[in-house]
Enzyme design. Structure first.
Site, PDB file in Angstrom:
ATOM      1  N   GLN A 164       9.801  15.023  -5.147  1.00 49.27           N
ATOM      2  CA  GLN A 164       8.727  15.988  -4.923  1.00 49.27           C
ATOM      3  C   GLN A 164       7.954  15.701  -3.637  1.00 49.27           C
ATOM      4  O   GLN A 164       7.217  16.561  -3.163  1.00 49.27           O
ATOM      5  CB  GLN A 164       7.774  16.015  -6.118  1.00 49.27           C
ATOM      6  CG  GLN A 164       6.991  14.742  -6.344  1.00 49.27           C
ATOM      7  CD  GLN A 164       6.180  14.775  -7.628  1.00 49.27           C
ATOM      8  OE1 GLN A 164       6.692  14.537  -8.717  1.00 49.27           O
ATOM      9  NE2 GLN A 164       4.900  15.083  -7.502  1.00 49.27           N
ATOM     10  N   CYS A 170       4.906  18.207  -9.899  1.00 52.84           N
ATOM     11  CA  CYS A 170       5.826  17.683 -10.910  1.00 52.84           C
ATOM     12  C   CYS A 170       6.090  18.736 -11.986  1.00 52.84           C
ATOM     13  O   CYS A 170       7.200  18.813 -12.520  1.00 52.84           O
ATOM     14  CB  CYS A 170       5.237  16.438 -11.532  1.00 52.84           C
ATOM     15  SG  CYS A 170       3.546  16.668 -12.108  1.00 52.84           S
ATOM     16  N   HIS A 310       1.251  13.548 -15.671  1.00 50.13           N
ATOM     17  CA  HIS A 310       2.503  13.704 -14.929  1.00 50.13           C
ATOM     18  C   HIS A 310       3.500  14.464 -15.803  1.00 50.13           C
ATOM     19  O   HIS A 310       3.494  14.322 -17.023  1.00 50.13           O
ATOM     20  CB  HIS A 310       3.054  12.317 -14.556  1.00 50.13           C
ATOM     21  CG  HIS A 310       4.285  12.366 -13.705  1.00 50.13           C
ATOM     22  ND1 HIS A 310       4.397  13.163 -12.587  1.00 50.13           N
ATOM     23  CD2 HIS A 310       5.472  11.718 -13.814  1.00 50.13           C
ATOM     24  CE1 HIS A 310       5.596  13.003 -12.054  1.00 50.13           C
ATOM     25  NE2 HIS A 310       6.274  12.131 -12.775  1.00 50.13           N
ATOM     26  N   ASN A 331      12.900  11.992 -13.750  1.00 55.57           N
ATOM     27  CA  ASN A 331      11.677  12.087 -12.966  1.00 55.57           C
ATOM     28  C   ASN A 331      11.973  12.819 -11.653  1.00 55.57           C
ATOM     29  O   ASN A 331      13.137  13.115 -11.352  1.00 55.57           O
ATOM     30  CB  ASN A 331      11.127  10.670 -12.711  1.00 55.57           C
ATOM     31  CG  ASN A 331       9.643  10.665 -12.373  1.00 55.57           C
ATOM     32  OD1 ASN A 331       9.018  11.712 -12.183  1.00 55.57           O
ATOM     33  ND2 ASN A 331       9.071   9.481 -12.286  1.00 55.57           N
TER      34      ASN A 331
END
Ligand SMILES: *[C@@H]1O[C@H](CO)[C@@H](O)[C@H](O)[C@H]1NC(C)=O
Ligand SMILES: *[C@@H]1O[C@H](CO)[C@@H](O)[C@H](O)[C@H]1NC(C)=O
Length: 367
Positions: A164, A170, A310, A331
Site C-alpha cells: 500500500q 488498507c 488496520h 497483509n
C-alpha cells in the site's frame, strides 16, 4: 529477504520523503533525544550498527535526500534495531521461545511515523455492523461441514502480495482481496482488481481514500457501481485522485455483502472455509510491525489490543504440527513484511473477539 523498492518506486519515494520531512519536523526532536539517551555505545558497537544499516539500505533500495536525513534515519534505525534485538533475546511468557522480529522495511521509521502512514484511528466510534442485518449465509453450518484447514492460495484464489506504500488505504486492499477471492471461486479466473478505483471512487461516509475507510462501504460501492475493474486498467498510485472509473470495464461483480457474527471465531471459520474474508485488527503494536514471519503470531506471548486500526484479509486457517491453531492472513505491506507478506495469527486463544480483535469486524462479498 531483499525486496525490490516499493511499487511505483519513484512516486512512492517522492511522497515518502515529503511525508518523512513533514513528520520528522514534527516529531524528531523528542524521538531522537530519547534514542540518544537510551543508546550509549562504544565505537566498535557503533561501527557494527553502521555496517548493519548500510546493508539494510542496500537490501531495501533506500535513498535519502541528503546526508543529514540519512544521519537522522540512522538514529531511528539504531533505536529500532535495539528494540528488535532485545525482544528477540528475551523469552516469551513461561520461558517459551517466541516468533522473532526483524529490521524489515519499516526499520527507519519511528513508531509515530509508522502509525501516521499505516495505522488509522477512528475519529468517532462506528455503529455496530449488526444494525445492517444482511444475514449470515454460513450460519446454519457446523464445523463438521468444513475442512480442518484451508489455504486459498493453494486453490488459486489469492493474487500476489501488494504494497500500500504511504497511503493508509488498507481497507481498499482488504476488500479487493476478498472480491478477488470470491470471483476466482465462482469463475475460476484470478484477476488482480483495482484498489485505486476503491480509493478514488468509494467515498461514502466512512471512506476517505488514504485516510481511513471500511471494507463494507467498499463492497457497497462495488455492488452499486456494477463491479470493479482490473488493477491493470486502473493502477495503484498510493494517493487519492478523482474517480476515473467511467468507461472502464467491470472485471468482477458482486451481488451483496454480509457480516460475520461479530466476535465469533467459529462463525469466522465457517465463512473463511468458503471464501477469503475481510477483517480488521490491531496492527499498531511493535511485534506486528516488525514480525519476522516464522511461527504463529500470538501463540507465545505477542501482545496486541482489540483496537481495530488496520484491515487485512483472512485467506485460510489451519493447525500447525504442534497443535497450535492459526488464521492465515494476507497483509498489504509488501512481501518484505512477515512471511513473504503473510502472517499466521493464533486462533481460538482469545475470548473477546479473537486475538488482536480479528473476529470483531469481519465481512465478505456475496457473488
Ligand atoms: C457462533 O457462530 C456459530 C456458527 O454460526 C453459532 O453456532 C454459535 O452459536 C455462535 N456463538 C455465539 C456465542 O453466538
Ligand atoms: C513444534 O515444537 C517443537 C519442539 O518444541 C519445535 O522445535 C518446533 O519448531 C515446533 N514447530 C512449530 C511449527 O512451531
Amino acid at each position: 529477504m531483499a525486496s525490490p523498492p516499493p511499487i511505483h518506486s519513484k512516486r512512492f519515494r517522492k511522497l515518502f520523503s515529503l511525508a518523512a520531512i513533514f513528520l520528522v519536523t514534527m516529531s524528531c526532536c523528542t524521538q531522537f533525544a530519547l534514542a540518544a539517551r537510551k543508546v550509549s555505545t562504544g565505537a566498535a558497537h557503533d561501527k557494527a550498527m553502521r555496517e548493519r544499516y548500510e546493508k539494510w539500505i542496500a537490501e531495501h533500495g533506500r535513498t535519502y535526500k541528503d546526508s543529514a536525513e540519512k544521519a537522522r534515519r540512522f538514529q531511528v534505525f539504531k533505536s529500532n534495531a535495539h528494540l528488535i534485538d532485545s525482544y528477540n533475546a528475551a523469552a516469551g511468557p513461561g520461558g517459551k521461545s517466541r516468533p522473532g522480529l526483524t529490521t524489515n522495511n519499516f526499520a527507519d521509521l519511528t513508531e509515530a511515523e509508522f502509525n501516521n502512514i499505516y495505522i488509522r484511528r477512528r475519529p468517532r466510534p462506528r455503529p455496530p455492523p449488526i444494525v445492517v442485518g444482511t444475514g449470515f449465509m454460513y450460519g446454519n453450518m457446523g464445523l463438521s461441514d468444513v475442512p480442518a484447514s484451508i489455504d486459498w492460495r493453494e486453490k488459486g484464489a489469492v493474487t500476489t502480495i501488494k504494497n500500500q506504500g504511504s497511503c493508509g488505504c488498507c481497507w481498499a486492499f482488504s476488500a479487493a482481496v476478498a472480491v478477488e477471492g470470491i470471483h476466482q471461486i465462482r469463475t475460476q479466473k484470478l484477476v488482480s482488481l483495482s484498489v485505486q478505483q476503491l480509493v478514488d471512487c468509494s467515498t461514502g461516509e466512512n471512506n476517505r481514500g488514504c485516510n481511513l475507510g471500511d471494507m463494507d462501504e467498499a463492497f457497497r460501492y462495488i455492488v452499486h457501481s456494477g463491479g470493479i475493474t482490473t488493477d491493470k486498467a486502473y493502477g495503484y498510485e498510493a494517493q487519492q485522485g478523482t474517480c476515473r472509473s467511467s468507461g472502464k470495464k467491470a472485471a468482477a461483480k458482486i451481488r451483496n455483502f454480509q457480516y460475520v457474527l461479530p466476535g465469533n471465531e467459529t462463525a469466522l471459520l465457517l465463512a473463511v472455509a468458503h471464501q477469503p474474508v475481510s477483517i480488521a485488527l490491531d496492527g499498531s503494536n511493535t511485534a506486528f510491525r516488525f514480525f519476522a514471519g516464522a511461527g504463529i503470531f500470538g501463540a507465545d506471548g505477542q501482545q496486541c489490543t482489540t483496537d481495530l486500526n488496520h484491515a487485512v484479509t483472512a485467506v485460510g486457517y489451519g493447525t500447525d504440527e504442534n497443535g497450535t491453531k492459526y488464521w492465515l492472513i494476507k497483509n498489504s505491506w509488501g512481501s518484505d513484511w512477515g512471511d513473504n507478506g503473510y502472517v499466521k495469527i493464533a486462533r481460538d486463544v482469545a475470548s473477546n473477539g479473537g486475538l488482536c480483535g480479528l473476529a470483531m469486524q469481519a465481512s465478505y462479498p456475496v457473488a
